[in-house]
Design a protein around this motif. Sequence first.
Motif, PDB file in Angstrom:
ATOM      1  N   UNK A  67      44.239  50.467  35.539  1.00 56.92           N
ATOM      2  CA  UNK A  67      43.034  50.137  34.781  1.00 56.92           C
ATOM      3  C   UNK A  67      43.157  48.840  33.977  1.00 56.92           C
ATOM      4  N   UNK A  68      43.821  47.854  34.536  1.00 52.79           N
ATOM      5  CA  UNK A  68      43.929  46.531  33.919  1.00 52.79           C
ATOM      6  C   UNK A  68      43.218  45.491  34.773  1.00 52.79           C
ATOM      7  N   UNK A  69      42.164  45.923  35.453  1.00 56.30           N
ATOM      8  CA  UNK A  69      41.456  45.062  36.389  1.00 56.30           C
ATOM      9  C   UNK A  69      40.108  44.691  35.806  1.00 56.30           C
ATOM     10  N   UNK A  70      39.748  43.424  35.970  1.00 62.91           N
ATOM     11  CA  UNK A  70      38.451  42.939  35.492  1.00 62.91           C
ATOM     12  C   UNK A  70      37.676  42.320  36.646  1.00 62.91           C
ATOM     13  N   UNK A  71      36.374  42.211  36.477  1.00 62.04           N
ATOM     14  CA  UNK A  71      35.537  41.511  37.435  1.00 62.04           C
ATOM     15  C   UNK A  71      35.467  40.050  37.050  1.00 62.04           C
ATOM     16  N   UNK A  72      35.707  39.165  38.011  1.00 57.22           N
ATOM     17  CA  UNK A  72      35.584  37.727  37.784  1.00 57.22           C
ATOM     18  C   UNK A  72      34.702  37.142  38.875  1.00 57.22           C
ATOM     19  N   UNK A  73      34.144  35.984  38.610  1.00 61.89           N
ATOM     20  CA  UNK A  73      33.285  35.322  39.587  1.00 61.89           C
ATOM     21  C   UNK A  73      34.122  34.830  40.767  1.00 61.89           C
ATOM     22  N   UNK A  74      33.548  34.915  41.949  1.00 62.09           N
ATOM     23  CA  UNK A  74      34.193  34.331  43.136  1.00 62.09           C
ATOM     24  C   UNK A  74      34.089  32.817  43.020  1.00 62.09           C
ATOM     25  N   UNK A  75      35.052  32.074  43.558  1.00 59.44           N
ATOM     26  CA  UNK A  75      35.031  30.618  43.420  1.00 59.44           C
ATOM     27  C   UNK A  75      33.777  29.966  43.989  1.00 59.44           C
TER      28      UNK A  75
END
Length: 87
Positions: A67-75
Amino acid sequence: MTIAAPTAETRWRCTLCGNLTRFDVTRSSRVVEFLHFDLAGDSKVEETEVLTETLESVRCRWCNAVDQVELVARPDAEQAAAEQQES
């Protein structure tokens, strides 16, 4: 910790090690499946309808963090969105 599934514009990233590609995902789902049985009795799923789905946890395969995962924008997400608006 609840996390959303990645979309066409986002992807997962481990906040501890930076992993973007390998995750173990635990999820619960409720589905309706259409099974086709042949005359020998072997079955094959021909259609699946997902009624509900919940991501319970996401674990990083590289550092084993839970549970150390975040959503980030794709390049390329901003460029793809701009191209769709122009069309």
